[in-house]
Design a protein around this motif. Structure first.
Motif, PDB file in Angstrom:
ATOM      1  N   TYR A  87      42.824  29.062  20.596  1.00 48.73           N
ATOM      2  CA  TYR A  87      42.037  29.021  19.236  1.00 48.73           C
ATOM      3  C   TYR A  87      40.422  28.938  19.808  1.00 48.73           C
ATOM      4  CZ  TYR A  87      46.007  27.746  16.374  1.00 48.73           C
ATOM      5  OH  TYR A  87      47.330  27.589  16.111  1.00 48.73           O
ATOM      6  N   VAL A  89      36.601  27.907  19.074  1.00 50.63           N
ATOM      7  CA  VAL A  89      35.808  27.206  18.474  1.00 50.63           C
ATOM      8  C   VAL A  89      34.329  27.280  18.958  1.00 50.63           C
ATOM      9  CG1 VAL A  89      37.499  25.496  17.587  1.00 50.63           C
ATOM     10  CG2 VAL A  89      36.092  24.867  19.458  1.00 50.63           C
TER      11      VAL A  89
ATOM     12  N   HIS B 135      36.426  25.298  28.649  1.00 49.87           N
ATOM     13  CA  HIS B 135      35.323  25.526  28.477  1.00 49.87           C
ATOM     14  C   HIS B 135      34.763  26.789  29.407  1.00 49.87           C
ATOM     15  CE1 HIS B 135      34.690  21.938  26.204  1.00 49.87           C
ATOM     16  NE2 HIS B 135      35.069  21.388  27.167  1.00 49.87           N
ATOM     17  N   LEU B 138      34.607  31.732  28.627  1.00 51.42           N
ATOM     18  CA  LEU B 138      34.586  32.169  27.281  1.00 51.42           C
ATOM     19  C   LEU B 138      33.136  32.003  26.552  1.00 51.42           C
ATOM     20  CD1 LEU B 138      37.730  29.961  26.277  1.00 51.42           C
ATOM     21  CD2 LEU B 138      37.719  32.412  26.081  1.00 51.42           C
ATOM     22  N   ALA B 139      32.275  32.361  27.279  1.00 52.76           N
ATOM     23  CA  ALA B 139      30.803  32.261  27.051  1.00 52.76           C
ATOM     24  C   ALA B 139      30.355  31.393  25.897  1.00 52.76           C
ATOM     25  CB  ALA B 139      30.498  33.718  26.434  1.00 52.76           C
ATOM     26  N   ARG B 140      30.464  31.709  24.756  1.00 52.90           N
ATOM     27  CA  ARG B 140      29.719  30.743  23.518  1.00 52.90           C
ATOM     28  C   ARG B 140      30.891  29.921  22.878  1.00 52.90           C
ATOM     29  NH1 ARG B 140      28.753  35.157  19.984  1.00 52.90           N
ATOM     30  NH2 ARG B 140      28.245  33.630  18.421  1.00 52.90           N
ATOM     31  N   TRP B 141      32.070  30.083  23.510  1.00 53.97           N
ATOM     32  CA  TRP B 141      33.214  29.649  22.653  1.00 53.97           C
ATOM     33  C   TRP B 141      33.959  28.488  23.650  1.00 53.97           C
ATOM     34  CZ3 TRP B 141      33.153  30.818  17.726  1.00 53.97           C
ATOM     35  CH2 TRP B 141      32.495  31.892  17.299  1.00 53.97           C
ATOM     36  N   THR B 142      34.535  27.665  22.905  1.00 54.71           N
ATOM     37  CA  THR B 142      35.320  26.718  23.512  1.00 54.71           C
ATOM     38  C   THR B 142      36.728  27.042  23.247  1.00 54.71           C
ATOM     39  OG1 THR B 142      33.804  24.891  23.941  1.00 54.71           O
ATOM     40  CG2 THR B 142      36.036  24.248  23.918  1.00 54.71           C
ATOM     41  N   GLY B 143      37.636  27.097  24.085  1.00 56.49           N
ATOM     42  CA  GLY B 143      39.170  27.577  23.786  1.00 56.49           C
ATOM     43  C   GLY B 143      39.917  26.291  23.473  1.00 56.49           C
TER      44      GLY B 143
END
Lengths: 94, 480
Positions: A87, A89, B135, B138-143
């Motif tokens: 997912y 975020v 972290h 994923l560049a701008r994202w957190t998985g």
């Protein structure tokens, strides 16, 4: 209710209150607290704290067995963003 | 720095319980599955689902409580701990607060100076683990991977009884050993099955009030916990001595830089607003269950160490090393049983050569290349004087590398010890004949040269001469 208390509660609940909303919350939360405050006037000496409104019942336990199967693709259908099974975020920085 | 200050440490250890399924759902708990394949509707916090408590997790908590002499609550309550973080889908963690299942226990640790110290365990409570945030890449994202969400944890909270990083590690190792003996946690720190937060403060020696503490989060090896505490203690002392004040905060240990860093600012002091979880009824633990679990307890580390010490005449220290895990202790006892020989010799070999070889190859005792019976046969050859202890080390290495039997290697390499008196005497005479200078010096009073002659004889026999006999025969020869 002090303004600072409202701000703290709003922060804990992640509510972004506008300037106009603060006095509204201030007034309504004060009324709620007043109602709850009636409980403080009750004599509870010798009353055991109650953790659940169903008296005399205890938690039922389940056997340690795997009963669930992987269905992540279905669960992820309504996720805003998914990548490689994760997912996604907005970036969380520690 | 140092003696003016006293360090005060309390540890919160999170042990993942080795159940098959999660604490409140029927999802599997296996480590390393592809992301989110082990998270179902309960774990994901979908509306309308209800948690149902895992009986085995309760049993394991009771087991731990009994092993530390704690009080097991016949009535305990689950509470919601509220906070927002993406790896916590429900917005709260189900934990225990006012009424934990285990309270008022203690463990004894062995200090460096051989003294024993009692460390109080305030409580141990059941709770669910959170998911994992990734972290990287994923560049701008957190998985978010929620496979771990809902895995049962036992949080074990010590009293602030620990006074140094060394004590903290001794205590942590003790808990680690215990949960593995009890088979309630696999203890795998790399996989996060056993984690530790340290509450660290300092105070002037003699002060009765505790200093302000910092909490160091999630340190995942014994060495890092020790270093993190050492760093933190030095930081706090330096801060106070230079006129500053320690603030209560959460700090993160950075192993690459060997320092702790502030993680959350003090303004955001934790406010978890615990309250009893209305989805869960109070947990009732009948006396009969406590008694049943009590009967199922294995021999505990302290009991085993005591028994090994008295049964085999080992020192307290050796007994504690050999009982660090159940597997190691049973390996040792099997070696002793097989050799029917000297338990002290067996202890030295298990803790020495064997431990070194395992360490070198990164193996644990369960995967030793040498079974106990194999080591026993080697030790038997030392006991019956077929080979010397020194040659035995060579044989050990060959056994370790090839998996072959001691006798086969001794025979093949011609390592049998020379115990024939006349053969050794012959070598002694040769050595003395070859070294007339040293002999003259020895005779004129340079006693230290005795060792030189022993060495020459051993060298001439490639270490095969029986050292005891060499000493005796050489002494006789030189004094004649």
């Amino acid at each position: 209710m002090q303004r600072a208390e409202i701000e703290t509660i709003a922060y804990l609940a992640r509510l972004d209150l506008t300037e106009a909303e603060i006095p509204v919350y201030q007034a309504s939360l004060a009324r709620i607290l007043e109602l709850a405050g009636e409980l403080n006037r009750a004599d509870v000496a010798g009353v055991a704290p109650m953790a659940h409104p169903l008296p005399g019942l205890a938690q039922r336990l389940r056997a340690d067995e795997v009963t669930e199967r992987d269905a992540h693709e279905r669960y992820q259908l309504n996720a805003p963003r998914v990548e490689a099974g994760l997912y996604l975020v907005p970036k969380v920085i520690e | 720095m140092g003696s003016d200050w006293e360090t005060v440490i309390g540890l919160e250890i999170h042990a993942q319980l080795a159940t098959r399924s999660k604490i409140f759902s029927g999802s599997p708990t296996a480590y390393g599955a592809p992301p989110n394949t082990q998270a179902n509707l309960v774990d994901l916090g979908y509306p309308g689902v209800l948690p149902v408590l895992n009986a085995e997790a309760v049993r394991m908590a009771i087991k731990f409580g009994l092993a530390i002499g704690a009080r097991i609550a016949t009535h305990s309550v689950f509470a919601r701990k509220n906070y927002f973080y993406p790896d916590l889908p429900k917005g709260y963690q189900i934990s225990q607060y006012e009424l934990p299942i285990v309270a008022h226990g203690a463990l004894e640790i062995l200090l460096d100076d051989g003294a024993r110290k009692r460390v109080g365990i305030t409580r141990a409570h059941l709770e669910e683990d959170a998911g994992k945030s990734l972290h990287e890449g994923l560049a701008r994202w957190t998985g978010i991977d929620l496979n771990r969400a809902g895995t049962p944890l036992l949080e074990i909270v010590s009293e602030p009884d620990l006074r140094s990083a060394r004590e903290a590690i001794a205590y942590m190792k003790k808990v680690h050993t215990l949960v593995r003996y009890l088979e309630i946690c696999d203890g795998n720190m790399q996989e996060g099955s056993f984690r530790c937060d340290a509450n660290v403060s300092v105070r002037r020696r003699g002060a009765t009030q505790l200093g302000t503490r910092a909490e160091i989060k999630n340190v995942n090896s014994f060495r890092f916990v020790e270093r993190a505490i050492q760093y933190e203690v030095a930081r706090q002392i330096e801060l106070i001595e230079s006129g500053g004040k320690v603030v209560q905060e959460t700090r993160l240990y950075d192993p690459d830089r060997g320092e702790t860093r502030s993680m959350r600012t003090k303004e955001e002091a934790n406010d978890y607003r615990y309250f009893p979880d209305p989805d869960l009824l109070p947990l009732a633990v009948p006396r009969s269950l406590i008694e049943e679990v009590g009967r199922s307890l294995p021999e505990l580390p302290d009991q085993k160490a005591e028994r090994l010490a008295s049964q085999y005449g080992l020192t307290e220290y050796d007994a504690s090393v050999l009982t660090a895990s159940r597997e190691l202790a049973s390996y040792y006892e099997e070696v002793v049983r097989e050799t029917r020989g000297d338990p002290k010799l067996a202890a030295n070999w298990v803790m020495g050569e064997l431990a070194a070889a395992l360490n070198r190859d990164g193996l644990d005792i369960g995967r030793s290349r040498l079974p106990p019976a194999g080591l026993a046969r080697l030790l038997a050859r030392i006991a019956d004087a077929t080979i010397s202890g020194k040659i035995a080390k060579e044989v050990f290495e060959a056994m370790w590398a090839s998996g072959r039997d001691a006798d086969a290697i001794i025979a093949e390499r011609g390592l049998t010890q020379i115990t024939d008196t006349s053969a050794i005497e012959r070598v002694i005479e040769e050595v003395l004949a070859k070294n007339p200078g040293q002999l003259a010096e020895y005779r004129s009073g340079k006693d230290k040269l005795f060792g030189f002659f022993v060495g020459q004889v051993m060298k001439a026999t490639q270490g095969k001469a029986n050292p005891g006999q060499v000493n005796e025969l050489l002494r006789r020869k030189l004094s004649s």
